[in-house]
Design a protein around this motif. Structure first.
Motif: not given
Length: 449
Positions: A256-258, A350-354, A390-393, A397-399
């Motif tokens: 998370p955060g890139g 990595l999503d919010l559930d790990g 998956p931009v929400l994750l 700032t990723v390519t």
């Protein structure tokens, strides 16, 4: 009358005796002549026999000389199997190869300054093209660090088996250099492997990558955004055109955060299956890969999870006329991040559930090589990469995508020397819409040995 008869008979008898005497002498003469002729024939036969023996001896010596010449030629030719150079120690032929290369590079970037000493100034790394900053000027660097050394061995172990090895070194992406005084760079291990008959053990190009399809470029890779590019340890089995390999696994994760995290929790290797086809028109390769992406609780504190990664890559080289060719590669898959374009994006987020969410990508390149004459040739090429992040994750700032084009002209005044000039334009776009480009002019001189 009786007396007359006796007188008449006496001369006749004497005459007959004279004839017989002459006949005896003639017979003796003939016998002597025949004896001399037999002796002369014997001497002639003896001379002929001596001549024949001398001829046979000369032929035997000639045959022996020819055999020695064949053996000598074989001894001379044997090292040629190892890059035309080498020497023998016992049952092992040791050979070397490589090249010395000088690169003079001048480049500018539209989205920020590349710092001196950065590897981004040595060759194209799509994921590191600056984005969002002020444009730079033209920055120039000279370097010989791409120069390469290759050592090979071939050992005769008998019973028709083949045992070989290779170690390859260069000086790219290593610390120690500076542009103030010494320009010294540490060597690095590129390849180190053993082959025994159909088996390979060690570090070499991934079986998922077709090196034979790569275009000729002055840049270290060239069509980097669309290229499968990976070297790693493996165990590989080859039979004819079929290749099966178990290769080093390494999961790259976008936190998370890139931020990029190398989990190091992989338990299963990456499995690759590839088939190569070679014909008069050129060559073609089809490769498939299956991966087990994995993290554990010690990485993010969210527990252990794994996900399936997979992909397919088609590549080849098609001959166009006597000397020209078209080279291509197309790759698509889920969780292939580190295999494409020098790890432009990661394998998963990595999503919010790990849980791991593999990142889908597709990429490819095409390159046309034209031979102008025995000493002049050119390549024009273009490549493209696209990620379905998956931009929400991952954040913005990723390519999102990257592409480049290049064109070069290479002159070979003599066979082992190449002198060339190349222009390249490359671009990178982020998920948040920001983009940056890189322009590069490169002049290179390379001597291969």
């Amino acid at each position: 009358m009786l007396a007359a008869t006796c007188l008449t008979a006496t001369p006749a008898a004497a005459q007959d005796a004279g004839i017989e005497e002459r006949l005896d002498r003639l017979e003796a003469l003939v016998a002597s002549l025949l004896e001399r002729m037999d002796a002369e024939q014997g001497r002639m036969d003896a001379r002929q026999a001596e001549t024949l023996a001398a001829t046979e001896q000369a032929l035997a010596e000639t045959r022996a000389l020819q055999e020695r010449q064949v053996q000598l030629a074989a001894q001379i030719d044997e090292p040629k199997k190892q890059e035309d150079k080498g020497f023998r120690v016992g049952n092992t032929t040791i050979a070397y190869a490589g090249y010395v290369k000088l690169d003079a590079i001048s480049q500018r970037t539209s989205g920020g300054q590349v710092g001196t000493g950065s590897i981004v100034r040595d060759f194209l790394i799509p994921g590191a093209i600056p984005v969002g900053g002020p444009a730079s000027g033209w920055d120039s660097d000279f370097s010989a660090r791409q120069s390469r050394l290759i050592f090979k061995t071939a050992t005769d172990v008998g019973n028709g088996h083949e045992l070989n090895s290779q170690i390859e070194l260069d000086f790219m992406v290593t610390p120690g250099g500076d542009e103030r005084v010494s320009n010294s760079y540490q060597p690095r291990l590129r390849q180190a492997f053993i082959t025994y008959d159909n088996w390979l053990f060690g570090q070499t190009w991934s079986t998922f990558q077709n090196v034979g399809a790569l275009p000729e470029s002055l840049d270290f890779v060239g069509t980097t955004p669309g290229t499968v590019f990976e070297r790693q340890p493996m165990i590989r089995y080859t039979r004819g055109g079929l290749m099966i390999a178990a290769e080093q696994a390494e999961t790259t994760v976008t936190a998370p955060g890139g931020a990029r995290v190398l989990a190091g929790d992989d338990t299963l290797p990456d499995f690759v299956l590839r088939y190569n086809l070679a014909r008069d028109w050129g060559s073609f390769s089809a490769a498939g890969i299956v991966r087990n992406l994995r993290i554990t609780d010690d990485d993010f504190g969210t527990g252990t999870d794994s996900a399936l990664g997979y992909g397919v890559s088609l590549s080849g080289k098609v001959k166009l006329g006597d000397k020209d060719d078209l080279r291509f590669m197309g790759t698509v898959g889920d969780g292939l991040g580190r295999y494409i374009g020098l790890n432009i994006v990661n394998d998963a987020a990595l999503d919010l559930d790990g849980d791991l969410d593999p990142i889908f990508t597709y990429s490819g390149f095409a390159a046309y090589r034209h031979v102008w004459s025995d000493k002049w040739r050119s390549t024009i090429a273009g490549s493209y990469f696209k990620a379905d992040n998956p931009v929400l994750l991952t954040g913005g700032t990723v390519t999102d995508e990257s592409w480049n084009v290049l064109a070069n002209l290479i002159f070979s005044p003599v066979r082992p020397v190449d002198i060339g000039i190349e222009y390249m334009y490359a671009e990178r776009s982020l998920e948040n819409g920001l983009s940056g480009n890189l322009q590069k002019i490169q002049v290179s001189t390379k001597y291969s040995f």
